[in-house]
Enzyme design. Structure first.
Site: not given
Ligand code: NAG
Ligand code: NAG
Ligand code: NAG
Ligand code: NAG
Ligand code: NAG
Ligand code: NAG
Ligand code: NAG
Ligand code: NAG
Ligand code: NAG
Length: 585
Positions: A75, A131
């Site tokens: 991610c 993130h």
């Protein structure tokens, strides 16, 4: 309104003289929809019949199916590459993703796609996952170029609870627990109990509804689906008995839930495209859907997703970890309804969109991505022949893809070969329903797009033909008892052997190739910004902030001093929690 835009456009052309007339007489809206941790085989378009994804498939059949689209392995690196156009090893973000409570972020001196597009006049919005750091408020999306953000800062949250846990740095048997759903910096406790995919869809539709038409729109909808949520095992669906009924042909309960949560995300794609169409914006939009990395069929955050037939999972540099599912549609494309087999990397999206938005790609400075607008919109031959897949100095493995994507060199493997096997079955067995072309034709995406292609409608025969073109042959080895790792180096011929079954590094005829790729890899290695993964900071504890993840550091961008603010005082038992949240926000 339109008149005003035309006038403005003419003025811009006259003043800069370098906006390509071919792209559009208006700057296109750019819509990026991101899935989390889904594999090649979780979408109908690649030949799996198990999970119905009619809207996502329709986007590809009407637009461009990106067949050699590479992402990063997890991610944080993928999102960093997407937003900066740089290989994550040049940002220190190549390693393990950022933990909640970890003081690490996208470098503040590297501009994001949102900042770049905003410079070109875009209104910029992020819904869902970030993130890329939240230790101080300067790290968060609305300080990194997004006009608005509704969503979460960490790697995942609960599909209903919006909570995430992280192991305490001082006691491995205990957790820091906190709520992570924010509107810009403001916690949004009121939405607990609402289903994430539906909530993020609703917020995205609001962004489109409220959009001021005098500006172009950049919307990034970054879904929680299909990552596991809450405690890292939740595959949240709104109604379990409905899921079990609808997907009764799937034996495994976890995979059943995944099928439903992917199907609901597919519904979301349909809603967004329908809304663009209803507002008359689709005719001037570029819509991209892709998954940030490969499937996590097993292990940590196991979601039962599938990268079949490829080798490897998320975290690995095998095709199963980094060969991305990408479909892109725009009525502005000169070529539509085709499979694009050119080599494209996630870092290319920034310069590609920037060009489409009328920017001069040279203004983006020293990035790794290249402008692929002509490659995608006209099926031109790409100038990219190499992709640095990654150099992860934190975990000690790297990989490079060269020779137009034909040869891949891997040096080392993630945790001594963890996740480097072949996982999941093909999901093409007769127990699964046949592929439903009529549901593709009737999907919201297809209905919206057909209004724009009156004289050239998408026909079922075309759907069949395109799907056949992107469905891989079963290339897995019959016998994997002698499965090797790449702790020593491996070389694969991805054209002949997409399943990476045969290490051809020792073949004498390949020595020039190996040497060439090694030299290239070494060259990148010399430019590495070392990964600086940190321990979870003891003072990030959400207990200090009303059980809510909150930036706990004060960052001074100029002096690069990052210091503790009031959290320091929580060591003092006489100071009550809660009081200081407003100080940080
Ligand atoms: C800590 O959080 C993780 C992930 O949410 C969970 O699996 C684990 O059970 C928690 N530990 C404790 C002691 O509650
Ligand atoms: C987080 O951990 C706590 C114990 O530390 C546990 O009670 C709670 O259920 C966990 N929550 C999540 C979201 O995993
Ligand atoms: C859940 O699904 C079942 C089976 O389809 C249905 O009977 C029930 O009404 C649904 N429950 C809710 C709350 O919608
Ligand atoms: C795209 O280009 C490739 C050559 O690079 C060619 O083989 C293919 O037929 C083209 N596809 C279309 C739809 O033009
Ligand atoms: C490849 O690079 C050349 C030289 O910079 C440029 O003229 C050409 O347009 C590029 N090709 C594509 C497809 O972008
Ligand atoms: C698979 O390979 C192993 C090792 O080469 C061999 O011992 C075994 O007999 C093979 N199994 C089959 C079914 O071919
Ligand atoms: C391969 O990895 C080893 C160990 O990390 C490293 O010493 C070596 O320089 C790497 N080779 C290349 C070509 O990057
Ligand atoms: C603390 O969190 C709760 C929700 O968990 C919220 O209702 C309350 O308003 C918050 N208190 C403050 C002072 O922000
Ligand atoms: C936070 O990270 C920055 C950048 O690596 C570092 O300069 C700073 O000292 C760190 N601050 C704390 C309190 O950990």
């Amino acid at each position: 309104m339109c008149y005003l835009k035309t006038v403005l456009f003419v003025l811009i052309i006259q003043s800069t003289g370098n906006i390509s007339q071919e792209i559009s007489d208006e700057q296109p809206n750019i819509i990026v929809i991101l899935a989390d941790d889904l594999g090649w085989n979780d979408f109908g378009i690649h030949g799996s019949n198990q999970i119905p994804t009619p809207n996502i498939d329709a986007l590809g059949y009407n637009g461009v199916i990106l067949d050699k689209f590479y992402t990063q392995q997890t991610c944080t690196p993928s999102r960093a590459a997407l937003l900066t156009g740089k290989y994550p090893m040049r940002l220190g973000l190549q390693g393990t993703p950022i933990d909640a409570g970890e003081n690490r972020s996208l470098p503040l001196d590297t501009p994001t796609m949102a900042e770049q597009l905003r410079e070109l006049g875009y209104s910029t919005h992020l819904v869902g996952k970030w993130h890329l750091g939240a230790a101080c408020k300067e790290h968060t999306p609305t300080k990194r170029g997004f006009d608005t953000h509704f969503g979460y800062w960490s790697g995942y949250v609960g599909y209903y609870s919006y909570e995430i846990n992280v192991t305490r740095p001082d006691d491995k048997t205990k957790n820091f627990t906190g709520f992570d759903l924010h509107n810009a910096l403001k916690p949004e406790w009121g939405h607990q109990g609402q289903y994430a995919t539906e909530l993020f869809t609703k917020k995205s539709l609001e962004v489109i509804d409220n959009h001021d038409e005098t500006k172009p729109l950049f919307l990034m909808l970054s879904h929680l689906a299909g990552h596991t949520g809450h405690d890292g095992t939740e595959l949240g669906v709104p109604n379990q008995s409905r899921t079990d009924e609808k997907y009764s042909y799937i034996k495994h309960g976890g995979r059943r839930n995944l099928a439903d949560l992917v199907n609901i995300m597919d519904w979301s794609v349909g809603e967004v495209v329908k809304k663009l169409s209803d507002r008359g914006m689709l005719e001037n939009s570029i819509v991209l859907f892709f998954s940030d990395n490969g499937a996590q069929t097993e292990g940590m955050f196991q979601s039962f997703a599938s990268s079949w037939p490829f080798r490897g999972l998320k975290f690995t540099l095998f095709e199963g970890g980094v060969r991305g599912t990408g479909v892109m549609y725009s009525p502005l494309f000169k070529k539509q309804s085709y499979v694009n087999r050119q080599l494209i990397h996630i870092t290319d999206l920034l310069p590609t969109f920037y060009r489409a938005a009328g920017g001069n790609v040279e203004d983006l400075g020293n990035i790794d991505g290249i402008d692929q607008w002509d490659v995608i919109s006209k099926n031109k031959t790409t100038n990219r022949s190499t992709i640095l897949i990654n150099i992860d100095d934190w975990n000690g493995y790297s990989g490079i893809l060269g020779y137009e994507g034909r040869y891949k060199l891997l040096n080392g493997s993630f945790k001594d070969g963890l996740y480097n096997d072949y996982y999941s079955e093909s999901y093409r067995g007769s127990e699964n329903p046949p592929y439903d072309i009529s549901s593709v034709m009737k999907s919201n995406v297809n209905i919206a797009i057909q209004k724009l292609r009156e004289n050239n409608p998408l026909l079922p025969a075309k759907v069949k033909e395109l799907r056949k073109q992107v469905t891989l042959n079963p290339c897995r080895p019959k016998n994997t008892t002698e499965l090797f790792t790449c702790d020593e180096m491996c070389l694969f011929d991805i054209y002949k052997d997409p399943c990476e079954t045969t290490n051809i590094i020792k073949e004498p005829s390949n020595q020039r190739i190996v040497q060439n790729l090694e030299e290239k890899l070494d060259k990148y290695l010399s430019k590495i910004v070392p990964a600086e993964n940190k321990k979870v900071d003891i003072l990030s504890d959400p207990k200090n902030f009303n059980n809510t993840w909150t930036p706990w550091l004060i960052c001074d961008q100029k002096t690069q001093v990052y210091k503790y603010g009031w959290a320091e005082f929580y060591r003092n038992p006489f100071i009550k929690p809660l009081k200081c949240i407003s100080f940080y926000l």
